[in-house]
Each structure stands twice: as structure tokens, then as C-alpha cells.
Design an enzyme around this catalytic site. Sequence first.
Site, PDB file in Angstrom:
ATOM      1  N   ASN A   1       0.869  -1.178   0.000  1.00 46.40           N
ATOM      2  CA  ASN A   1       0.000   0.000   0.000  1.00 46.40           C
ATOM      3  C   ASN A   1       0.906   1.229   0.000  1.00 46.40           C
ATOM      4  O   ASN A   1       1.464   1.589   1.031  1.00 46.40           O
ATOM      5  CB  ASN A   1      -0.907  -0.016   1.231  1.00 46.40           C
TER       6      ASN A   1
ATOM      7  N   LYS B   1       0.120   4.251  -0.244  1.00 50.60           N
ATOM      8  CA  LYS B   1      -0.531   5.417   0.341  1.00 50.60           C
ATOM      9  C   LYS B   1      -0.322   6.622  -0.585  1.00 50.60           C
ATOM     10  O   LYS B   1      -0.290   6.460  -1.804  1.00 50.60           O
ATOM     11  CB  LYS B   1      -0.056   5.647   1.780  1.00 50.60           C
TER      12      LYS B   1
ATOM     13  N   HIS C   1      -9.679   1.130   4.872  1.00 47.23           N
ATOM     14  CA  HIS C   1      -8.432   1.329   5.606  1.00 47.23           C
ATOM     15  C   HIS C   1      -8.695   2.256   6.789  1.00 47.23           C
ATOM     16  O   HIS C   1      -9.514   3.176   6.713  1.00 47.23           O
ATOM     17  CB  HIS C   1      -7.362   1.921   4.683  1.00 47.23           C
TER      18      HIS C   1
ATOM     19  N   GLU D   1      -7.165   4.677   7.965  1.00 48.21           N
ATOM     20  CA  GLU D   1      -6.966   6.100   7.696  1.00 48.21           C
ATOM     21  C   GLU D   1      -8.212   6.712   7.066  1.00 48.21           C
ATOM     22  O   GLU D   1      -8.562   7.867   7.343  1.00 48.21           O
ATOM     23  CB  GLU D   1      -5.740   6.282   6.803  1.00 48.21           C
TER      24      GLU D   1
ATOM     25  N   GLU E   1      -5.627  -4.917  10.571  1.00 48.02           N
ATOM     26  CA  GLU E   1      -4.645  -3.882  10.835  1.00 48.02           C
ATOM     27  C   GLU E   1      -4.960  -3.208  12.165  1.00 48.02           C
ATOM     28  O   GLU E   1      -5.817  -2.314  12.216  1.00 48.02           O
ATOM     29  CB  GLU E   1      -4.665  -2.825   9.725  1.00 48.02           C
TER      30      GLU E   1
ATOM     31  N   GLY F   1       2.086   2.485  11.125  1.00 47.77           N
ATOM     32  CA  GLY F   1       2.996   3.616  11.021  1.00 47.77           C
ATOM     33  C   GLY F   1       3.612   4.055  12.330  1.00 47.77           C
ATOM     34  O   GLY F   1       4.258   5.100  12.393  1.00 47.77           O
TER      35      GLY F   1
ATOM     36  N   SER G   1       3.024  -2.060  10.591  1.00 47.62           N
ATOM     37  CA  SER G   1       4.478  -2.021  10.800  1.00 47.62           C
ATOM     38  C   SER G   1       5.144  -3.362  10.528  1.00 47.62           C
ATOM     39  O   SER G   1       6.038  -3.784  11.266  1.00 47.62           O
ATOM     40  CB  SER G   1       4.806  -1.522  12.219  1.00 47.62           C
TER      41      SER G   1
ATOM     42  N   GLY H   1       4.720   1.451   4.702  1.00 48.94           N
ATOM     43  CA  GLY H   1       5.988   2.121   4.412  1.00 48.94           C
ATOM     44  C   GLY H   1       7.057   1.233   3.814  1.00 48.94           C
ATOM     45  O   GLY H   1       7.807   1.662   2.930  1.00 48.94           O
TER      46      GLY H   1
END
Length: 254
Positions: free
Chosen positions: A17, A19, A101, A103, A172, A178, A216, A238
Site C-alpha cells: 500500500n 498510500k 483502511h 486512515e 490492521e 505507522g 508495521s 511504508g
Amino acid sequence: MVAGGATATRRKLVVGNWKMNGSVAANAALLDLLKSAPLGSAEVSVCVPAPFLRDVAGMLAGSAIAWGGQDCSPHEAGAFTGEVSAAMLAELGCKHVIVGHSERRAMHGESDRLVAEKAAAALGHGLVPIVCVGETLDERDAGRTEDVVARQLRAISDLLGARIDGVVVAYEPVWAIGTGKTATPAEAEAVHAFLRKHLAAAGAASQALRILYGGSVKADNAAHLFAEADIDGGLIGGASLKAADFIAICRAAG
């Protein structure tokens, strides 16, 4: 083995992902490295920002790596400025699309019902929705993890019915996204096993349905997470932007 004893029948899946990251040049450099590397036996996909989808589709065409979107509208078409429909993603050759997600749930106020409607729209155009579920730190500390993820999944199963077999679920924990914090393999496995039992109770073919872990995931913890019976791969944030890390995570999946 626990609830996921049929692990051998489920091919591992690793999804990057990106992002809101990337550029035309950076994407090309990253994908060139991924395409030239042995990634192991896992299925691999990257979910990229919508403006890059056409370029990414061209770069990955003919490779073993699939691509997808990071969100889709529940609507087919119309006056929905800024939205991307499932039909548009399908036309660009997407295989996957992330829905729900954390977010988007937190920053855009997406409800469980809206997430379910997006999953239905995706399935209607032959896409595989990656449905995200997970609890906040406050919810975890209050002992509400199972209640929260069951509620989020119930909206999906209530709307989709038997079509739920066409989704991928991604657990998640919001507190691990993150932050550098990661659920231990045993903690993640406990929630994954609960999710699989909940899906079975809802009538899903739960032994075949893949449940990914996200939060993570890194090159140095992926193998331990993926070794658990009910963890069928990862939704990687990330680390998916760093070729060496993402390649190592893919290899850790098999």
C-alpha cells in the site's frame, strides 16, 4: 493447528500500500527492482495512488506482480467529484482494491456500511476487495478488540452474503500502523483465528479465505508473522516503498 489448519491450501498474498507517495520516476525505479528480483511463491500486488495507475499498469503488464487501487466509490458513476469507481479500476487492469483502511475510517468518517458498499461495488466489477478491520489502542486496552472487528466484519457479511468468499480481509490494529509498534505473532494470530471463526459462523468458506496482517510489518518480523497458521500474508505500508525491504517481506511469505 488452530482454526486455519488448511493453511497449505491458501497461497500467501503480499500487498504493498503506497498510500499518498510516489512519483513517475520513483515508481519506475521501484518497480524495475521488484520485477527483476525473485519474490518467492507468494502472490504479490501493489496498490498505488490513482494518478499513477495507468503508468503502473504499463510497467507491470506481463509480470507476475498485480496492481490495484487504494479505494473505490460505492457508486457506479455520476456527480461525485474526486471519486474513483470500481469500473475505472477494472478498466485499468486492477486486480485488488483496498476498502475500509483505518486512515479512511478515521480521516473521512467512513462507516462500516459504506465500507461494505464499496466492497460490493468492487466485486461487481471483478475486483478483489481487501477489506481492512482493526481496533484502536483505546479499544484494545478496553478489551474490545473482538467486538470491534466482529462489528466491522458483520457489516460486510450482512451485505455480501455468499459473495464474501470473494474478499480478502486485512487485520490492521490501528495502534500499529505507522507507529513502529507491531502485534506479536501470537497476538496477531489470536485475532486472525477469531476472524476466521467469525467468518465461518457467517457462512463464509473461511478455510479458503485469506486474512492478511498489516501494521508495521518489516523485513525482520515478517517471517515470524507469516509462520502463524491463520496469517496468510501482509498488507504492507511504508516498507513497500523500499525495494529491498519489500522484496525481503515477499520472500518471507514463501
